[in-house]
Design a protein around this motif. Structure first.
Motif, short mmCIF file in Angstrom:
data_model
loop_
_atom_site.label_atom_id
_atom_site.label_comp_id
_atom_site.label_asym_id
_atom_site.label_seq_id
_atom_site.Cartn_x
_atom_site.Cartn_y
_atom_site.Cartn_z
N GLN A 5 -16.33 -1.99 -24.33
CA GLN A 5 -15.97 -1.09 -23.19
C GLN A 5 -17.04 -0.49 -22.47
O GLN A 5 -17.18 -0.86 -21.08
CB GLN A 5 -15.03 0.23 -23.55
CG GLN A 5 -14.65 1.02 -22.29
CD GLN A 5 -13.51 0.67 -21.41
OE1 GLN A 5 -12.57 0.44 -22.08
NE2 GLN A 5 -13.98 0.68 -20.26
N ALA A 6 -18.12 -0.02 -23.10
CA ALA A 6 -19.21 0.70 -22.39
C ALA A 6 -20.04 -0.44 -21.52
O ALA A 6 -20.60 -0.22 -20.46
CB ALA A 6 -20.11 1.31 -23.46
N LYS A 7 -20.34 -1.79 -22.62
CA LYS A 7 -21.25 -2.65 -22.14
C LYS A 7 -20.73 -3.84 -21.28
O LYS A 7 -21.49 -4.07 -20.47
CB LYS A 7 -22.09 -3.08 -23.04
CG LYS A 7 -23.13 -2.26 -23.75
CD LYS A 7 -24.40 -2.01 -22.72
CE LYS A 7 -25.90 -2.30 -23.54
NZ LYS A 7 -26.73 -1.80 -22.42
N HIS B 293 -11.35 -3.95 -21.46
CA HIS B 293 -10.22 -2.75 -21.60
C HIS B 293 -10.21 -2.31 -22.96
O HIS B 293 -9.87 -3.06 -23.80
CB HIS B 293 -9.30 -3.19 -20.91
CG HIS B 293 -8.32 -2.00 -20.47
ND1 HIS B 293 -8.12 -0.79 -21.24
CD2 HIS B 293 -8.03 -1.58 -19.24
CE1 HIS B 293 -7.59 0.11 -20.24
NE2 HIS B 293 -7.57 -0.41 -19.23
N ILE B 294 -10.36 -1.09 -23.17
CA ILE B 294 -10.42 -0.44 -24.60
C ILE B 294 -8.90 -0.59 -25.37
O ILE B 294 -9.03 -0.54 -26.49
CB ILE B 294 -11.10 0.82 -24.76
CG1 ILE B 294 -11.35 1.39 -26.25
CG2 ILE B 294 -10.10 2.07 -24.04
CD1 ILE B 294 -12.87 2.06 -26.23
N ILE C 68 -6.04 -2.35 -29.82
CA ILE C 68 -4.70 -2.87 -30.24
C ILE C 68 -5.16 -4.33 -31.11
O ILE C 68 -4.71 -4.35 -32.15
CB ILE C 68 -3.63 -3.28 -28.87
CG1 ILE C 68 -3.28 -2.24 -28.24
CG2 ILE C 68 -2.68 -4.18 -29.62
CD1 ILE C 68 -2.38 -2.79 -26.99
N MET C 69 -5.94 -4.91 -30.27
CA MET C 69 -6.53 -6.31 -31.35
C MET C 69 -7.03 -5.71 -32.69
O MET C 69 -6.63 -6.41 -33.72
CB MET C 69 -7.45 -6.99 -30.28
CG MET C 69 -6.88 -7.70 -29.06
SD MET C 69 -5.47 -8.59 -29.32
CE MET C 69 -4.37 -8.30 -28.05
N PHE C 70 -7.77 -4.74 -32.66
CA PHE C 70 -8.40 -4.36 -33.73
C PHE C 70 -7.45 -3.80 -34.89
O PHE C 70 -7.84 -3.93 -35.94
CB PHE C 70 -9.68 -3.21 -33.28
CG PHE C 70 -10.89 -3.85 -33.29
CD1 PHE C 70 -11.18 -4.92 -32.29
CD2 PHE C 70 -11.84 -3.85 -34.07
CE1 PHE C 70 -12.34 -5.48 -32.08
CE2 PHE C 70 -13.23 -4.58 -34.19
CZ PHE C 70 -13.46 -5.31 -32.89
N ASN C 71 -6.38 -3.38 -34.08
CA ASN C 71 -5.12 -2.87 -35.40
C ASN C 71 -4.94 -3.93 -36.09
O ASN C 71 -4.71 -3.93 -37.45
CB ASN C 71 -3.96 -2.18 -34.38
CG ASN C 71 -4.41 -0.91 -34.05
OD1 ASN C 71 -5.27 -0.06 -34.63
ND2 ASN C 71 -3.82 -0.30 -33.11
N ASN D 191 -7.52 5.46 -26.76
CA ASN D 191 -7.79 4.81 -28.00
C ASN D 191 -6.42 4.47 -28.70
O ASN D 191 -5.69 5.40 -29.49
CB ASN D 191 -8.68 5.77 -29.02
CG ASN D 191 -8.94 5.14 -30.37
OD1 ASN D 191 -8.52 4.01 -30.59
ND2 ASN D 191 -9.58 5.85 -31.22
N ILE D 192 -5.81 3.51 -28.75
CA ILE D 192 -4.70 3.20 -29.50
C ILE D 192 -4.94 2.60 -31.03
O ILE D 192 -4.19 2.18 -31.51
CB ILE D 192 -3.75 2.14 -28.68
CG1 ILE D 192 -3.73 2.33 -27.39
CG2 ILE D 192 -2.34 2.09 -29.27
CD1 ILE D 192 -2.62 1.50 -26.43
N GLY D 193 -6.10 2.54 -31.04
CA GLY D 193 -6.74 2.15 -32.39
C GLY D 193 -6.72 2.89 -33.77
O GLY D 193 -7.12 2.57 -34.60
#
Lengths: 548, 321, 365
Positions: free
Chosen positions: C133-135, C139-140, C145-148, C81-83
């Motif tokens: 990721q789950a569904k 790649h998480i 990163i994008m969500f940051n 989790n880099i987020g």
């Protein structure tokens, strides 16, 4: 430099010059001695079998020959010349080609691209591709190695992929071809076709080394055979002068107990009923094509078959975790109650609660968490059990106690529950799994390849426990690719081929030949064999003219 | 919006997409060889800093360019050591490289120039000049084609043209040469390359060296082409946008051109219209800035054309027994 | 047999990595013409030499405990989790909304309410990457990163256009009501007649962070959920075989992770600035990666590593104040720690393993 023939020690095959000669090869991985002082002589233009159990050191030896590992000691002679094989490149230069058990192909490349990879002529691809196309056509004509050069690998059947591997070796002008367990993934018909190709290659003067653990293949195709056991080469003989029984004995080091001592089964009421079970995987391939059978209390039902014919899917479905994205139909009943095939109720935890135990095919990937301690693994899958928990938290002391008891009763060594699973030998790992599943006293025990990679002593122990469970009135489903294991343990035998059940036999009536036919998709009882062969699809090779 | 404005926005898009395109192609080489690289940002930043510093010291943009490439390559080497030689986690290594660049550039910049991490402004030959293509002045007055040629196509620095030429070149290398075949193979199934007697390690190092080179060009362009000197954190997430573009382009060179153009265009529009009034709604610039990331998430989600990365990506190669 | 004893794995390898990182940092300091020794004494003095220094060190430590635990929990499920940065930023928004719009009369009520807000917003920001990721197998690492970036843009918009008080030019929210002021440790010390850490931001959240360490330890090593998280993290086929639902566990692990990252906002937003400002997280989310790696993904290790980075952070600030070494030095140290403990782990480990093997052989002979 002495020629290979001069130093040979009066072995039966000294007449022809040696394509390959190994002298005193040793290789250790840490404390494990994978190869001990190995001598081997393979005459030119012959098919040489190397046979041995899993873990006997065959693959290590061949990896040394192909430059993957450097031997700790010993000498390699190719065509009489001593050679240091530092890497695969020098093996290729020496004319050695290798067909690995797991193909080394690039899935989204074409056949042509795979063939030229690493031996391109010049920096540009176009001329190499053109040249390879010509050579491939020629090889196809010469040896019956037909493959469409422009097809991508992922579109090819397993049998065809293997041909690409052979073509790769031949394109590199290999004179010596090593095949590692080549028939493991093939149907008997495909295997026969492969053998025809190999005989053709031999006729052209190529030398072939065939690594296998299947006696039938050795007897059928090889000229000479060498037997390996626990890292040592125990014998080299002419195939014509030996027998399957003798080889089997050499392989395991003593008379093989072909029959486990057990009383006749006294089957009770049906525990598991499977009806018209069908499964289509996420790529649309039908893996199970309508399976139906019963298992009654107090009986062991064996399922024989070449791996990859739906056995894995069947075990996963019964175990409650069908492949992601697959669609199922049919019915499964346990003790008369229907089990859901999908949705929330279809999971492995629920199946365990219903009384289904499961010893999975691959203990290292499924059955155990290799980084977990032995005691953590004893709770694996049963970690919700009340006796392992106290309120919100897990009762680690209780799990540990239980684990120590199980390790004691199943003679797991070393008897250290705090040791990570990966630090146990294959047999002891399997004993942990078996202890966990059998001591839950399930109504139905699913077993996949119970003795794969397990030493002889543990095999006997595990077999005995399975029979005990049966005698306690439980139902057992045994899936194994080892025909001997099925024949000696099962009370009834079903043979699976291409997602369906080809036939049922009783062990004392069945012969290996009979079962072998069924495994190949041919029912000897029917007069028109082509009817028994299902319509060809993506994963089954078409063999024109061979079924008749 | 008149024609001249469109040309201006497109011209701006071309300038802004150039570092993205170079970094995206850099990532393409690395990831096609099976080495994931989330350190594009750091390599670009380091290159921008070394390029600006050397260009300032020597007064030569070309020497700056070489320094930029060297700075970026040094970090590539670190990534190679951790992800190829020592088989470490490629993602973690990339994260480390980003921080390393972010810290070192300011640390060294402050020491050398004492401007709080900035380099002094570059002037004259310290920057890459804009190249006027032949007949640009003469054709300027021809309707439609004139402005397009004179304003849009002509008048960029050399690195812009290099970046655009890299697209067909990369395609050609990847799909028409021996090196390209092996590179793609090692990213899909390294065992196939290894058993063919070709060194996986050497191929992957070659790939990340090219990656370092291209990131170096991207960084040098930022500092000596697009702007006049280095500013702290001047890459401002461009490395990640390039990564997004790479996924968007599904690891293909021509698509990379399209993806980076799209993202460059978004940035150009956001720069020109901080609040884009579309009549019905006003789109804030923050949304335009976030759009590349949002689009990438949508692509990653696989609802619009699934992006499948090279099969062996992210996995260090270990010979199996 | 394991190649080396557990204590070596847990203590020796991170220690050597740290020493390597420090040694290289010392070289960097030398290279820019400063004295590493002087830098170190300045840092120790500034961060640990006074209750004032400790007050800041522990404040930063609190931030890093939360983000370190966040990375750690996800890591056990084999999710990187880099987020944390974005999740912590969103946690700040949650805190701000709770404190600005709920009339809370006392901090003892405001704290749990704000914690819920922080954890919910942080978890929500982790939910989409987790679900993808789950569904969908996205790649998480990339999605977080994008969500940051998306979080930064979204927060920017919210602060500028929605939460900014009328007339203010500052992209920041209004101040939170005085009733919600969290007791600083200095105030608590003063309450019992001690003069400790005046004007430092460390506050009661520090104790919340320590409690979080204990709870995370219980969660991972003593609960069925933790067992399932660890099992899934090591083998997904194994998890399926054992009846563990990967989708459920991935989502839960990421929700816990995001929630922990979000909880950091209690410290910096509620405890320190008492309003929501732009870029309140200041990279703490990323430092969490270094903290988790350094702490060997164990809460106690995370606590120690957070303390170390708290020290570095405060010491780095002092360094910038008293010497010509900018505070970015600690970014370099952070990078090196991540590099050595995370990516170049084998470089440290392999020689060590060889030494232990040799020693064992000799011991047997």
């Amino acid at each position: 430099m002495t020629a290979g023939g001069d130093t040979a020690e009066g072995r039966p095959e000294t007449a022809a010059p040696a394509a390959i000669e190994l002298r005193g090869i040793s290789k250790a991985f840490g404390p494990v001695q994978a190869n001990k002082d190995i001598d081997l002589r393979v005459p030119k233009g012959s098919i040489h079998g190397i046979i041995g159990e899993n873990g006997a050191g065959k693959s290590t030896l061949m990896s040394i020959l192909y430059g993957f590992y450097k031997p700790d000691a010993g000498e390699i002679l190719v065509n009489g010349q001593p050679l240091t094989i530092a890497d695969s490149q020098s093996a290729i230069r020496a004319g050695i080609g290798m067909v690995f058990q797991h193909f080394k192909l690039v899935q989204n490349f074409t056949v042509l691209e795979n063939v030229i990879l690493g031996v391109e002529d010049g920096r540009l691809l176009r001329p190499s591709l053109a040249k390879a196309r010509g050579v491939l056509k020629q090889l196809a004509a010469e040896y019956g190695l037909n493959v469409d050069p422009d097809e991508t690998i992922e579109e090819l059947s397993v049998g065809h992929q293997q041909r690409v591997e052979i073509l790769k070796a031949l394109y590199r002008q290999a004179d010596i071809l090593i095949l590692d367990e080549p028939t493991g993934v093939l149907t008997p018909a495909e295997a026969d076709h492969l053998f025809r190709i190999l005989r053709g290659l031999k006729a052209e003067g190529k030398t072939i080394i065939l690594i296998t653990h299947k006696l039938r293949e050795i007897m059928e195709i090889t000229d000479n055979v060498s037997v390996m056991r626990r890292g040592e080469m125990v014998a080299s003989v002419r195939t014509a002068e030996t027998s399957a029984e003798q080889l089997a004995e050499l392989m395991v080091g003593r008379k093989v107990l072909l029959n486990v001592a057990k009383a006749p089964a006294r089957p009770g009421a049906p525990v598991l009923e499977v009806r018209e079970l069908k499964m289509v995987d996420d790529e649309g391939v039908e893996r199970l094509r309508g399976i139906g059978f019963d298992i009654r209390a107090g009986e062991i039902l064996g399922i024989a078959g070449v791996s990859g014919n739906g056995q894995t899917q069947l075990l996963e479905i019964l175990g409650g975790y069908p492949e992601k994205g697959s669609t199922l139909s049919g019915a499964i009943r346990l003790n008369g109650r229907d089990l859901p095939l999908s949705g929330g109720g279809c999971n492995a935890a629920e199946r365990r609660r219903q009384g289904i135990g499961h010893i999975p095919e691959d203990r290292q990937v499924e059955g155990l968490i290799m980084d977990f301690t032995a005691w953590e693994n004893v709770a694996f899958g049963y970690h919700h059990a009340p006796e392992y928990n106290r309120g919100w938290l897990m009762d680690n002391a209780a799990i540990r106690d239980d684990a120590e008891g199980k390790m004691e009763r199943f003679d797991v060594r070393p008897r250290d529950a705090a040791l990570a699973a990966r630090n146990f030998s294959g047999g002891n790992q399997q004993k942990i799994v078996v202890a966990r599943e059998i001591e839950r006293n399930p109504d139905l025990l699913l077993i996949g390849q119970p003795t794969r990679g397990v030493d002889i002593g543990a095999i006997e122990f595990i077999h005995k426990r399975i029979v005990e469970l049966r005698d306690a009135g439980k139902a057992v489903l045994l899936v194994s690719v080892e025909l001997d294991e099925i024949m000696s343990l099962a009370d009834r035998i079903l043979v699976m081929f291409d997602g369906r059940i080809m036939g049922e036999r009783l062990p004392h009536q069945a012969t290996t030949g009979d079962l072998g036919c069924l495994m190949a998709g041919v029912d000897p009882a029917t007069t028109a064999p082509e009817d028994a062969i299902p319509p060809a699809h993506k994963h089954v090779e078409e063999l024109p003219g061979e079924s008749a | 919006m008149d024609f001249a404005t469109v040309i201006q926005i497109l011209d701006s898009a071309v300038r802004l997409m150039t570092p993205l395109l170079l970094a995206c192609l850099a990532g393409l080489y690395s990831e096609r060889s099976g080495v994931f690289d989330i350190g594009l940002e750091g390599k670009m930043l380091m290159a921008a800093f070394t390029a600006a510093s050397v260009a300032y010291a020597t007064g030569s943009a070309w020497l700056g360019l070489i320094a930029g490439v060297a700075g970026s390559m040094a970090l590539s080497l670190v990534h190679g050591l951790s992800s190829i030689t020592f088989r470490g986690n490629q993602l973690i290594s990339g994260v480390a490289i980003n921080f390393l660049a972010s810290g070192l550039t300011v640390l060294l910049g402050q020491k050398i120039f004492g401007l709080g991490g900035r380099t002094p402004s570059l002037t004259g030959a310290g920057r890459f000049p804009e190249i006027q293509l032949p007949f640009a002045a003469a054709l300027r007055d021809v309707p439609v084609i004139g402005p397009i040629y004179a304003e849009l196509i002509s008048g960029h620095t050399i690195l812009v043209y290099v970046a655009f030429l890299m697209v067909p070149l990369t395609w050609w290398v990847l799909f028409r040469t021996r090196f390209g075949l092996r590179l793609r193979a090692v990213g899909e199934n390294p065992a196939s390359v290894d058993t063919a007697g070709v060194s996986v390690t050497r191929l992957r190092y070659a790939a990340i060296a090219i990656c370092g080179l291209l990131c170096g060009l991207a960084g040098a362009y930022l500092a000596t082409g697009l702007s006049a000197g280095f500013v702290k954190e001047m890459t401002a997430g461009r490395g990640f946008i390039a990564l997004a573009a790479l996924i968007f382009a599904k690891w293909r060179p021509w698509s990379a051109l399209g993806a980076t153009f799209l993202f460059g265009l978004l940035e150009a529009i956001a720069n020109r219209y901080p609040n884009l009034d579309l009549g019905i709604v006003t789109i804030p610039s923050m949304f335009m800035n976030a759009l590349p990331y949002i689009l990438t998430v949508i692509i990653l989600a696989g609802f619009v054309g699934r992006a499948i990365p090279p099969r062996a990506g992210g996995e260090p190669y270990v010979k199996e027994r | 047999m394991d190649k080396m004893p557990k204590w070596a794995d847990v203590i020796l390898t991170p220690l050597i990595s740290l020493i390597l990182a420090m040694a290289i940092s010392a070289l960097v300091i030398l290279a820019i013409g400063e004295s590493p020794w002087e830098a170190l004494t300045t840092m120790v003095d500034g961060a640990l030499g006074s209750s004032y220094g400790w007050g800041f060190t522990l404040y930063y430590t609190t931030n890093f405990i939360f983000t370190g635990l966040a990375v750690m929990v996800a890591y056990h499920a084999s999710l990187f989790n880099i987020g944390g940065e974005g999740q912590a930023a969103m946690g700040g928004l949650g805190v701000a909304l709770v404190l600005l719009y709920l009339p809370l009369p006392h901090w003892a009520l405001a704290l749990p309410a704000a914690m819920v807000g922080a954890a919910l917003f942080g978890a929500a920001w982790a939910l989409i990457p987790a679900w993808l990721q789950a569904k969908r197998g996205s790649h998480i690492v990339i999605t977080t990163i994008m969500f940051n970036f998306i979080a930064a843009a979204a927060l920017n918009y919210v602060l500028v256009n929605l939460l900014r008080p009328v007339g203010s030019m500052d992209p920041a929210s209004a101040r939170f009501p005085p009733a919600t002021h969290l007791p600083k440790l200095s105030e608590m010390a003063a309450g019992i007649g001690l003069d400790w850490g005046r004007n430092t931001p460390v506050n009661v959240t520090f104790f919340v962070a320590i409690a979080a360490c204990l709870l995370v330890w219980l969660l991972i090593w003593r609960t069925r959920l933790g067992y399932e998280i660890r099992a899934l993290g090591r083998s997904e086929p194994g998890a399926l075989y054992a009846g563990i639902n990967p989708v459920r566990i991935i989502v839960i692990a990421m929700l816990v992770s995001g929630g922990l990252a979000g909880l950091m906002a209690i410290n910096n937003v509620m405890g320190e600035s008492e309003r929501l400002v732009l870029n309140a997280v200041e990279g703490a989310g990323f430092i969490g990666i270094a903290v988790a790696l350094m702490g060997r993904n164990h809460p106690f290790g995370v606590f120690l590593a957070a303390l170390l980075f708290g020290f570095l952070y405060q010491g780095g600030g002092e360094l910038a104040l008293w010497t010509s070494i900018p505070r970015e030095l600690i970014v370099v140290i952070q990078a090196l720690v991540i590099l050595f403990t995370g990516a170049l782990d084998n470089m440290v480990r392999m020689p060590l393993e060889r030494i232990f093997l040799a020693m064992r052989k000799r011991g047997r002979a």
